[in-house]
Design an enzyme around this catalytic site. Structure first.
Site, PDB file in Angstrom:
ATOM      1  N   THR A 164     -56.346   8.120  10.790  1.00 37.31           N
ATOM      2  CA  THR A 164     -56.906   7.109  11.694  1.00 37.31           C
ATOM      3  C   THR A 164     -57.373   7.730  13.011  1.00 37.31           C
ATOM      4  O   THR A 164     -56.838   8.763  13.418  1.00 37.31           O
ATOM      5  CB  THR A 164     -55.772   6.102  11.968  1.00 37.31           C
ATOM      6  N   GLY A 215     -50.124   5.971  11.718  1.00 37.93           N
ATOM      7  CA  GLY A 215     -48.966   6.238  10.867  1.00 37.93           C
ATOM      8  C   GLY A 215     -48.746   5.101   9.899  1.00 37.93           C
ATOM      9  O   GLY A 215     -49.674   4.343   9.603  1.00 37.93           O
TER      10      GLY A 215
HETATM   11  N1  ASP Z   1     -51.836   3.027  10.580  1.00 44.72           N
HETATM   12  C1  ASP Z   1     -52.860   3.046   9.570  1.00 44.72           C
HETATM   13  C2  ASP Z   1     -52.563   1.964   8.571  1.00 44.72           C
HETATM   14  O1  ASP Z   1     -51.406   1.746   8.247  1.00 44.72           O
HETATM   15  C3  ASP Z   1     -52.957   4.336   8.872  1.00 44.72           C
HETATM   16  C4  ASP Z   1     -53.145   5.504   9.755  1.00 44.72           C
HETATM   17  O2  ASP Z   1     -52.748   5.515  10.889  1.00 44.72           O
HETATM   18  O3  ASP Z   1     -53.739   6.465   9.312  1.00 44.72           O
HETATM   19  O4  ASP Z   1     -53.490   1.368   8.083  1.00 44.72           O
END
Ligand code: ASP
Length: 292
Positions: A164, A215
């Site tokens: 992300t 995360g």
């Molecule tokens: N937090 C994001 C999600 O759960 C994933 C990520 O941070 O890469 O969709």
């Protein structure tokens, strides 16, 4: 000039560093640098924190090296479903979109939701219709696909790969903004919405602090993670660093992987993560760095 600052992240990742080629890391760091430069130019020219956040995130959405826009992970149906959010602390306004598959730059659509609609969250077809009405660039879902993500999906079915992107900025007016954009978790069930577009979970900004997280989204939603940092500062008078550490301890106790960036109105900042890497960078009058 009052202190201005921009911080970005390009995702907290576990168990992936060794599988990333040196070239991929170099290219990703180059894109982070460009994101910082573009976002900082806005701040230097007297632009607002929210405009700076959008400029920085656009670079990362257009880059194939991050899990946002081009290069987003695949769902369990081999499609892409994108989430994004932006919040402006000074205006106490937020906009978010979820489960969008044809909008080239989800962060632009989140900003339109914030500024040009009476809503804070729009999803699926309704969000895509708004993008068309407002003349945003529309692409085929396959535009977001890359060989790297296809391979990753083949090798990894445990929903654990992240990437992300997010940004927090402090502008010359002393105002804060936060934005986050993502393809979500690799191999997620189609229809799943992460923490990124849930205001207070993966993205939050007030006139006290701005936070963008990355995360395992289910934890960030259940704990209302980003808002917790604001609340600890507002109601407990903790400093940004203390509040960030307190929230991070909860993450660690929960056996959850992730990280975040946070900035307060005085320009104090914190990056914390418990993953192998978290792409990140900062630019201000005194400092300019990118790292992973
Ligand atoms: N937090 C994001 C999600 O759960 C994933 C990520 O941070 O890469 O969709």
């Amino acid at each position: 000039m009052k202190s201005i600052k921009l911080i970005i992240h390009g995702g907290a990742e576990n168990g992936i560093s060794s599988s990333l080629s040196k070239q991929r890391k170099v290219n990703a760091l180059k894109e982070l640098r460009k994101a910082l430069e573009n976002g900082y130019t806005v701040l230097k020219q007297g632009g607002t924190a929210k405009e700076s956040v959008v400029e920085a995130i656009l670079v990362l959405e257009n880059s194939e090296y991050f899990n946002a826009g081009k290069g987003s992970v695949f769902t369990n149906k081999s499609t892409h479903e994108l989430d994004a959010a932006i919040m402006c602390g000074a205006e106490n306004r937020a906009g978010a979109i979820a489960n969008v598959g044809i909008v080239k730059n989800p962060i632009k659509l989140a900003k339109i939701v914030m500024e040009e609609s009476p809503y804070t969250l729009l999803v699926c077809n309704g969000a895509e219709e708004l993008a068309k009405e407002k003349g945003l660039e529309i692409v085929n879902n396959a535009y977001f696909s890359t060989k790297f993500r296809k391979k990753e999906l083949g090798e990894n079915n445990n929903n654990m790969h992240f990437g992300t992107v997010g940004a927090v900025a402090l502008d010359v007016f002393g105002n804060l903004a936060s934005g986050t954009s993502t393809g979500g978790l690799a191999n997620k069930k189609s229809g799943r919405v992460g923490d990124t577009p849930i205001i207070g979970a993966g993205t939050f900004a007030s006139n006290i602090c701005a936070v963008s997280a990355t995360g395992q989204g289910e934890f960030f939603k259940k704990s209302v993670f980003s808002h917790n940092i604001h609340a600890l500062m507002k109601y407990k008078n903790l400093s940004l660093v203390e509040a960030a550490k307190t929230a991070f301890n909860e993450l660690e106790k929960s056996n959850i992987y992730g990280g975040f960036i946070a900035l307060d109105k005085l320009g104090n900042h914190e990056f914390l993560f418990n993953t192998e890497i978290m792409y990140r960078g900062l630019i201000s009058e005194e400092l300019f760095f990118v790292d992973l």
